[in-house]
Scaffold this motif. Sequence first.
Motif: not given
Lengths: 454, 309
Positions: B76, B80, B289
Amino acid sequence: MAVVSAAHGRWRRTGLAVSALLAGALAVAACGPSISNDAGDGDALTLPEDFEPSGEITIWDRSGDLFQVFDTVIERFNEKYPDIKVNHLAVDIDAKLANTLISGAEVPDGTFIDDSQVSTLSPHLYDLTELLAPYEKDIVTQKLAVGSKDGRFYGVPWDLDPGLLYYRADVLEDAGVDPDSIATYDDLLEAARTVKEKNPDSYPIRLEEGAYLGQMWLEMFANQAGTNMTDEEGNLRLDSDEYRQILGWLQTVVQEDLGAKATYMDPTDLQRLDDGTTVFVPWSIWWDYVPQTVLTQTQGAWRAMLLPAWEEGGARSGAMGGSSFAIPKDAQNPELAWLFYEFLVFDPEGYQLVYGPNEIYPGGLNTSIPSYLPALRGEPLFDPVPALGDQNLWEIASQAANEVPGGVPTPSWWPSAVDYLGDNLQRLLDGTMTPDEVIESSTRDIQTNLVDRG
Amino acid sequence: MTLATSTAPGVVQAPPAPRRRRGRGLYRTLAPYLFVTPFLAFFVAFGVYPMLFALQLSFTDWRGAGTAQWVGWDNYLYLLQNPAFWSSLATSGALWLMTVPVQILVGTIAAVILNNTLMRGRGLARSFLLLPFVTPLVAMAQVWIITFDQNHGAVNAFLGLFGLPDIGWLTTTVWAKPTIALLFLWKTTGFAVIILLAGLQAIPGDVYEAAALDGASRARQLWEITLPLLRRTTAFLVVMQTLAVFQMFAEPFMLTQGGPYGSTTTAGYNLYKYIRVSDLGTGAANSFLLVVIVVLLSLATIRFLRPKD
């Protein structure tokens, strides 16, 4: 107030519900199955001493004419091994193989595989090092490298795809260019300038527009120059004199308007090839499929020669593409699959059936050559090619095979590098990046996004 | 048939045997669950379990073989901080802007016109509108490739009649997104019209009659009645189309392979790129996400378009 309280209550309930759901999900996920299977590097395939070959095998091959060619071999294989039944299936291997290997369901006993996939899929494949040992010294070094990982072999080396320079003999003759004078890439620039002088509307050197094929194309040049994106240990080595030279040469082609981009076999590409706008095609041997099948107006006008060298006396070819056969660890009868591939690749009867004249290719299969040296040293396996003016392509391709420098294992992240190196090469061909920028940007991004996360 | 066996005075009717009643009550309580069990089993096996497995996967570095390494939030965090991830979201956002507002506007106008009972050939017009929606996308994308080819496409041939230069519709970063957006519009606007038509037909006729009696013009009725009462339908449509745009995959896959230079790599296509190279952990993290982002966008849409009544 009451409304506010109700809203608060609703949000609180929603929040609690979402939290509970997430907590539950994580709890169940944590109790879920172990994400692993039996696949792991190091399972070597050997033949038992008292081996009596009998049983059934399922072999996957890419659909199309090659499938039909392989199909013709089975009958003769059965003359040698009558107790082995071969179920030969035409499969979209790119779409299905990885999923099948991961799920472990309906796994074939043997499969056709692109060399660039061997490293990625090797944890699912049998280590064939011991079985290949008797043949190792007779296999082209470059093929051994691309079919290996950590010094072990996972692919039975099939075809070798040496790079050649295809050219329009009629246009060069008109322009007074002698193809034999093109021994280096500087000579090729000079020849292109001469053609351009004669026909200012032409863009003599074909540049590849697709990012994936473009990267393969660049790697052919790099292989010829004795390097590749990574070294044997998988460390990046784009930042080198060789890449600077190759990219600098391509930049010169663009800056002098000596080349134009086209996507492989799209209508624009074919039209330029047919109308004389494009005259030189540095590409893998398999480009001869184009004049043989679709260039209706200029069939017979094309010829092939060795690639020019990067330095005087340097290698005159590099590999672009290639395929192998692999045996999955979940195969039911891996030993029988090995016998099939051994017959196909190393038995003269097998490789002659595929490359020699057959029902599908009456003149023989000429879009690649075997990677097994005894096959290359023997009599020509395919006939002169009419689309190349009856040129003896076998002779040129065999010569090119000897010129291909040894390679390195293809890193598993190679296809993902297209987003960086492949795209940046296109930017260079568009004139928006310099060689140094391509090298710097690609190295940084590949290192961060692919090598470090390998 | 009756269950009563005796009505004689002084005789107390025996209650049904408690055991039997309890059994029937239990049966009645369990019966609905029993009937939905097959569906639930399928839902858990093919819906819930894969989702939880993917969630677990998103916290691992698993390439489809060997033992998975637990990497926590690494996938993640990587995404990001990865420009390609944000670029894919921006591409989807740009496509959303190029398609959804246009679709709502054009769809509403078309629906209002088709809702007019005096109009002739309404059925035929509706069929034509739905035709692109039911046509396989793969076939339509192939037509698009031929039509918008830079050198041999019909569009550039037409522009050439007016002395205009060839445009790289699918090969330049400027034009590739609008060309994909156009395909999406052509493909799905019929669907939007049908949904909006259903919404229009749900508005009671007496509301319009009352407005007409009060002397409201057609334009005023449209502005004051039709559009406000369509908010719920519009919200539903926006949510559906937002989902479709952010999951868009086949269009860039067929037309541009996410290029040129990643300019048409949508959020859906970006996640496919990880899966294709067996980077299953990052792909799963990308998909979660995406789920979070789409849920947030949908909630924002619903809140924004919530009827004021």
